[in-house]
Design a protein around this motif. Structure first.
Motif, PDB file in Angstrom:
ATOM      1  N   SER A 124      15.393  23.937  -9.555  1.00 54.36           N
ATOM      2  CA  SER A 124      15.716  25.239  -8.559  1.00 54.36           C
ATOM      3  C   SER A 124      14.390  25.520  -7.657  1.00 54.36           C
ATOM      4  CB  SER A 124      15.700  26.121  -9.448  1.00 54.36           C
ATOM      5  OG  SER A 124      15.121  27.389  -9.111  1.00 54.36           O
ATOM      6  N   LEU A 128      12.912  32.299  -5.835  1.00 52.13           N
ATOM      7  CA  LEU A 128      13.873  32.669  -5.189  1.00 52.13           C
ATOM      8  C   LEU A 128      13.794  33.682  -4.124  1.00 52.13           C
ATOM      9  CD1 LEU A 128      16.330  32.003  -8.136  1.00 52.13           C
ATOM     10  CD2 LEU A 128      16.137  30.778  -6.103  1.00 52.13           C
ATOM     11  N   LEU A 131      12.402  32.272  -1.161  1.00 47.80           N
ATOM     12  CA  LEU A 131      13.277  31.427  -0.509  1.00 47.80           C
ATOM     13  C   LEU A 131      14.242  32.525   0.408  1.00 47.80           C
ATOM     14  CD1 LEU A 131      15.139  28.913  -0.505  1.00 47.80           C
ATOM     15  CD2 LEU A 131      16.638  30.010  -2.093  1.00 47.80           C
ATOM     16  N   LEU A 157      23.104  27.510  -5.250  1.00 47.13           N
ATOM     17  CA  LEU A 157      22.770  28.479  -6.130  1.00 47.13           C
ATOM     18  C   LEU A 157      23.909  28.780  -7.480  1.00 47.13           C
ATOM     19  CD1 LEU A 157      20.017  30.753  -5.053  1.00 47.13           C
ATOM     20  CD2 LEU A 157      19.694  29.036  -6.703  1.00 47.13           C
ATOM     21  N   ILE A 160      24.569  26.675 -10.458  1.00 49.19           N
ATOM     22  CA  ILE A 160      23.804  26.698 -11.624  1.00 49.19           C
ATOM     23  C   ILE A 160      24.694  27.002 -13.071  1.00 49.19           C
ATOM     24  CG2 ILE A 160      22.238  28.145 -13.015  1.00 49.19           C
ATOM     25  CD1 ILE A 160      20.409  28.195 -10.653  1.00 49.19           C
ATOM     26  N   TYR A 165      20.366  23.098 -18.018  1.00 48.14           N
ATOM     27  CA  TYR A 165      19.086  23.523 -17.928  1.00 48.14           C
ATOM     28  C   TYR A 165      18.707  24.018 -16.643  1.00 48.14           C
ATOM     29  CZ  TYR A 165      18.349  21.770 -22.753  1.00 48.14           C
ATOM     30  OH  TYR A 165      18.670  21.141 -24.012  1.00 48.14           O
ATOM     31  N   VAL A 166      17.802  24.836 -16.234  1.00 46.20           N
ATOM     32  CA  VAL A 166      17.274  25.077 -14.931  1.00 46.20           C
ATOM     33  C   VAL A 166      15.832  25.070 -14.936  1.00 46.20           C
ATOM     34  CG1 VAL A 166      17.441  27.648 -15.427  1.00 46.20           C
ATOM     35  CG2 VAL A 166      17.237  26.883 -12.984  1.00 46.20           C
ATOM     36  N   VAL A 167      15.346  24.078 -14.085  1.00 49.62           N
ATOM     37  CA  VAL A 167      13.923  23.757 -14.052  1.00 49.62           C
ATOM     38  C   VAL A 167      13.460  24.361 -12.611  1.00 49.62           C
ATOM     39  CG1 VAL A 167      12.064  22.273 -14.041  1.00 49.62           C
ATOM     40  CG2 VAL A 167      14.107  22.020 -15.868  1.00 49.62           C
ATOM     41  N   GLU A 168      12.239  25.001 -12.502  1.00 50.91           N
ATOM     42  CA  GLU A 168      11.826  25.748 -11.155  1.00 50.91           C
ATOM     43  C   GLU A 168      11.005  24.491 -11.005  1.00 50.91           C
ATOM     44  OE1 GLU A 168      10.460  29.426 -11.066  1.00 50.91           O
ATOM     45  OE2 GLU A 168      12.040  30.325 -11.826  1.00 50.91           O
ATOM     46  N   ARG A 177       7.238  17.402 -15.910  1.00 52.87           N
ATOM     47  CA  ARG A 177       6.855  17.364 -17.740  1.00 52.87           C
ATOM     48  C   ARG A 177       7.991  18.120 -18.116  1.00 52.87           C
ATOM     49  NH1 ARG A 177       5.312  21.441 -20.590  1.00 52.87           N
ATOM     50  NH2 ARG A 177       4.979  22.591 -18.708  1.00 52.87           N
ATOM     51  N   LYS A 178       8.449  19.028 -17.593  1.00 50.94           N
ATOM     52  CA  LYS A 178       9.758  20.061 -18.271  1.00 50.94           C
ATOM     53  C   LYS A 178      10.662  19.128 -18.472  1.00 50.94           C
ATOM     54  CE  LYS A 178       7.995  24.564 -16.832  1.00 50.94           C
ATOM     55  NZ  LYS A 178       8.132  25.729 -16.073  1.00 50.94           N
TER      56      LYS A 178
END
Lengths: 205, 205
Positions: A124, A128, A131, A157, A160, A165-168, A177-178
């Motif tokens: 993501s 936001l 954005l 969006l 989602i 999972y959602v990773v920024e 890493r996440k």
């Protein structure tokens, strides 16, 4: 017998930086999973290797595969087909290797239909609110242009909800890493390890 | 409004090293979650502080709480009660903080009944084959002793099925890192972030 690998699908809105994050993941943790090799009908370029850069096929072969439902997803782009061969993915998973797929949001939804057991990660935009103001405040754009871009961002969006999972993507390093940690944690789920423990328990009893 | 925190329950067979791993987690990531403070009827020792080391209560107060179903779990140990107060856990979770609970396997099962939405992590011996031969090969033990220990180990391992994750305690550092990553990944689940995205989408539309 080795447990089946995981299908990891990294997706997200256009321009969010999927490719860069995917590259960082493979630069840092390359030996942990296989990158999904695409199939294409475009001409092989110098230096490209069959089964490494792409699986190169004729248009007829590709369309045959489409007819046989042999692709996880595919799309046409400037007159050529690009897709993810189901057989290759299944074979790699059966060998106990994780398969990593980086793909546009529409393609990811198709993959989800065929392989709902995959791990779907939505990359993501980092902020936001930012954005939103970026889309609105580009001084030179017409109202129509702003509205169209806003509409597209919103539509992407909304997808989602189909992900796990959602990773920024705040920094490439953090996001990579996440995502790597998500994959590791998924492997630690009891449901994926019950058989191993059941065998040990049986031996001990 | 902040999302509710997560209840993290770390458990595992006796002697597996739960306390050491929990300490490593709090030494390295202490600001990320709150340790669940136990309630007890034992006498306060010098230097111990109410609400920090324990919640100190009389036997009558404690039994009143038991009667009101106000404890996530409790046990009696050398004439004193020890338990996890439900109110404190719920308040902390409502503030958006994660609560970390380290507990014996029997207690963990009781917590699971009351709060199935918790994240239950089973800390497992590093090498089950080794565990088995260690139990069998202690030269001095009677057959009966071996059998009893083996039986207990098996009974405890069987409880894995009630957990969400299993982490091998190969090294304290590794186990602590993995548990911390599990917690981070759980926070990245779409289901825990949908509301935030729904709000942004609503604003943009």
């Amino acid at each position: 017998m080795k447990d089946r690998g995981l299908l990891i699908v990294l997706s997200g809105p256009s321009g969010v930086g999927k490719g860069t994050v995917r590259k960082a993941i493979f630069d840092n943790y390359s030996n942990e999973f296989d990158y999904s090799i695409s199939m294409t009908t475009r001409k092989r370029r110098e230096g490209e290797k069959e089964g490494i850069d792409y699986f190169f096929r004729t248009k007829e072969e590709f369309e045959q595969l489409i007819a046989e439902d042999g692709l996880l997803e595919y799309a046409e782009y400037v007159g050529n087909y690009y897709g993810t061969p189901l057989d290759y993915v299944n074979q790699t998973l059966d060998e106990g290797r994780d398969v990593f797929l980086e793909i546009e949001v529409q393609g990811a939804l198709k993959v989800r239909e065929k392989m709902p057991e995959g791990i779907f990660i939505f990359l993501s935009p980092p902020d936001l609110d930012e954005l939103k103001s970026r889309i609105v405040n580009r001084g030179t754009d017409s109202d129509e242009m702003i509205e169209r871009r806003m509409h597209k961002a919103v539509e992407e969006l909304k997808l989602i909800q189909y992900y796990d999972y959602v990773v920024e993507n705040d920094t490439v390093k953090n996001a990579a890493r996440k995502i790597r940690n998500i994959i590791e944690s998924e492997h630690l789920k009891v449901t994926r390890n019950l058989r191993e423990y059941a065998e040990i328990i049986e031996e001990m009893e």
